[in-house]
Design a protein around this motif. Structure first.
Motif, PDB file in Angstrom:
ATOM      1  N   VAL A  25       7.454  -2.915  -6.018  1.00  0.00           N
ATOM      2  CA  VAL A  25       8.447  -2.796  -4.920  1.00  0.00           C
ATOM      3  C   VAL A  25       8.364  -4.125  -4.014  1.00  0.00           C
ATOM      4  O   VAL A  25       9.306  -4.717  -3.583  1.00  0.00           O
ATOM      5  CB  VAL A  25       8.233  -1.521  -4.248  1.00  0.00           C
ATOM      6  N   LEU A  63      15.528  -0.059  -5.686  1.00  0.00           N
ATOM      7  CA  LEU A  63      15.538  -1.417  -4.921  1.00  0.00           C
ATOM      8  C   LEU A  63      16.161  -2.564  -5.398  1.00  0.00           C
ATOM      9  O   LEU A  63      16.825  -3.170  -4.742  1.00  0.00           O
ATOM     10  CB  LEU A  63      14.181  -1.673  -4.325  1.00  0.00           C
ATOM     11  N   LEU A 122       0.512   8.110   1.750  1.00  0.00           N
ATOM     12  CA  LEU A 122       0.710   7.295   0.674  1.00  0.00           C
ATOM     13  C   LEU A 122      -0.409   6.267   0.646  1.00  0.00           C
ATOM     14  O   LEU A 122      -0.799   5.561  -0.332  1.00  0.00           O
ATOM     15  CB  LEU A 122       2.168   6.754   0.607  1.00  0.00           C
ATOM     16  N   VAL A 123      -0.214   5.590   1.826  1.00  0.00           N
ATOM     17  CA  VAL A 123      -1.521   4.492   1.983  1.00  0.00           C
ATOM     18  C   VAL A 123      -2.853   5.025   1.850  1.00  0.00           C
ATOM     19  O   VAL A 123      -3.367   4.222   0.923  1.00  0.00           O
ATOM     20  CB  VAL A 123      -1.152   3.734   3.461  1.00  0.00           C
ATOM     21  N   HIS A 148      -3.054   5.149  -2.143  1.00  0.00           N
ATOM     22  CA  HIS A 148      -2.745   4.039  -2.969  1.00  0.00           C
ATOM     23  C   HIS A 148      -4.023   3.206  -2.608  1.00  0.00           C
ATOM     24  O   HIS A 148      -4.416   2.556  -3.483  1.00  0.00           O
ATOM     25  CB  HIS A 148      -1.611   3.496  -2.512  1.00  0.00           C
ATOM     26  N   LEU A 202       7.226   5.151  -8.445  1.00  0.00           N
ATOM     27  CA  LEU A 202       7.263   3.862  -7.940  1.00  0.00           C
ATOM     28  C   LEU A 202       8.180   2.957  -8.729  1.00  0.00           C
ATOM     29  O   LEU A 202       8.698   2.005  -8.182  1.00  0.00           O
ATOM     30  CB  LEU A 202       5.988   3.244  -7.466  1.00  0.00           C
ATOM     31  N   ASN A 211       0.918  -1.150  -0.066  1.00  0.00           N
ATOM     32  CA  ASN A 211       0.102   0.064   0.060  1.00  0.00           C
ATOM     33  C   ASN A 211       1.012   1.163  -0.202  1.00  0.00           C
ATOM     34  O   ASN A 211       0.432   2.223  -0.606  1.00  0.00           O
ATOM     35  CB  ASN A 211      -0.928  -0.005   1.319  1.00  0.00           C
ATOM     36  N   ALA A 212       2.129   1.110   0.676  1.00  0.00           N
ATOM     37  CA  ALA A 212       2.946   2.462   0.709  1.00  0.00           C
ATOM     38  C   ALA A 212       3.655   2.560  -0.673  1.00  0.00           C
ATOM     39  O   ALA A 212       3.601   3.754  -1.121  1.00  0.00           O
ATOM     40  CB  ALA A 212       3.860   2.307   1.681  1.00  0.00           C
ATOM     41  N   LEU A 213       4.299   1.539  -1.140  1.00  0.00           N
ATOM     42  CA  LEU A 213       5.212   1.771  -2.359  1.00  0.00           C
ATOM     43  C   LEU A 213       4.842   0.785  -3.602  1.00  0.00           C
ATOM     44  O   LEU A 213       5.539   0.777  -4.645  1.00  0.00           O
ATOM     45  CB  LEU A 213       6.873   1.264  -1.818  1.00  0.00           C
ATOM     46  N   GLY A 214       3.867   0.313  -3.529  1.00  0.00           N
ATOM     47  CA  GLY A 214       3.000  -0.617  -4.867  1.00  0.00           C
ATOM     48  C   GLY A 214       3.679  -1.803  -4.710  1.00  0.00           C
ATOM     49  O   GLY A 214       4.625  -2.217  -4.151  1.00  0.00           O
ATOM     50  N   ALA A 227      11.442   0.933  -7.348  1.00  0.00           N
ATOM     51  CA  ALA A 227      11.713  -0.184  -7.615  1.00  0.00           C
ATOM     52  C   ALA A 227      13.036  -0.538  -8.281  1.00  0.00           C
ATOM     53  O   ALA A 227      13.528  -1.538  -8.099  1.00  0.00           O
ATOM     54  CB  ALA A 227      10.344  -0.861  -8.398  1.00  0.00           C
TER      55      ALA A 227
END
Lengths: 130, 98
Positions: free
Chosen positions: A54, B89, B20-21, B24, B82, A48-51, B86
């Motif tokens: 991720v 990361l 964000l939460v 989203h 995002l 929920n925070a970063l998709g 990604a």
């Protein structure tokens, strides 16, 4: 349940601790159930925070391996997110507390490990009541 | 802005994490700063600077509807940001990772 009077610094209701010398099988089952709730909560929080991309990358890198080991999970989060780890841990604890009906105080300092211990104890108490 | 910088901005505070939460989970949400603050259980004054950061990053957009300024998620920008997180990361090594 034994209610402890405390000025806890972690942002959750203080449910006190329950004796650990109860049926080991039941305890094991409750810990397994807790671990499952925790892993799904961590997945939801990160997703929920970063998709979800991720989340999948972090899962492939082993973030969720042994997620119920709070020290290990905290160490992994710190190594990836640095200061951002605390934000994700708060999201996890908030969601976990909501699922388990534990009050959450966003003003208090977060003690991730202690918060998970409390949640685990609540899970255990609930399993005894069923 | 690099993926690492985007990540630091997104997780720069607990309130930003909550925002964000919220967006989203509710990607179609359009609301005022007051409404957004209420939805995450905060006072408006405490969320303003974090909303500004997210607006500056571009993940949120602002527009005027009637007499109110509202904010909403820019889904395309969200996807781009995002994706950069990604990609960043993918290159990060988790301590203890084999």
């Amino acid at each position: 349940m034994r209610i402890r009077d405390s000025s806890s610094t972690n942002p959750h209701g203080d449910f006190g601790s329950v004796p650990r010398s109860t049926d080991p099988d039941r305890r094991f089952a409750a810990e397994k159930a807790f671990s499952s709730v925790l892993v799904s909560t961590v997945r939801e929080a990160v997703g929920n925070a970063l998709g979800h991309n991720v989340l999948e990358i972090l899962t492939a890198k082993g973030l969720l391996d042994d997620a119920s080991n709070s020290k290990e999970f905290d160490r992994k989060l710190q190594s990836i997110f640095g200061n951002g780890a605390a934000v994700l841990e708060r999201i996890v604890v908030k969601d976990l507390n909501r699922k388990l009906g534990i009050p959450y105080n966003s003003e208090a300092r977060l003690d991730y490990e202690k918060s998970l211990e409390t949640a685990k104890e609540v899970c255990f108490v609930e399993s005894k009541l069923k | 802005m690099s993926g690492s910088e985007v990540l630091s901005t997104l997780l720069g505070s607990e309130i930003r994490g909550d925002l964000l939460v919220l967006f989203h989970k509710n990607p179609g949400l359009i609301d005022t700063a007051d409404g957004v603050a209420r939805r995450i259980g905060r006072a408006t004054v405490t969320v303003i600077s974090d909303l500004r950061e997210l607006l500056q990053l571009g993940i949120l957009k602002q527009k005027r509807i009637g007499n109110s300024d509202v904010v909403f998620l820019d889904r395309a920008k969200d996807r781009d940001l995002l994706e950069s997180v990604a990609n960043h990361l993918k290159t990060v090594r988790i301590s203890g990772e084999k």
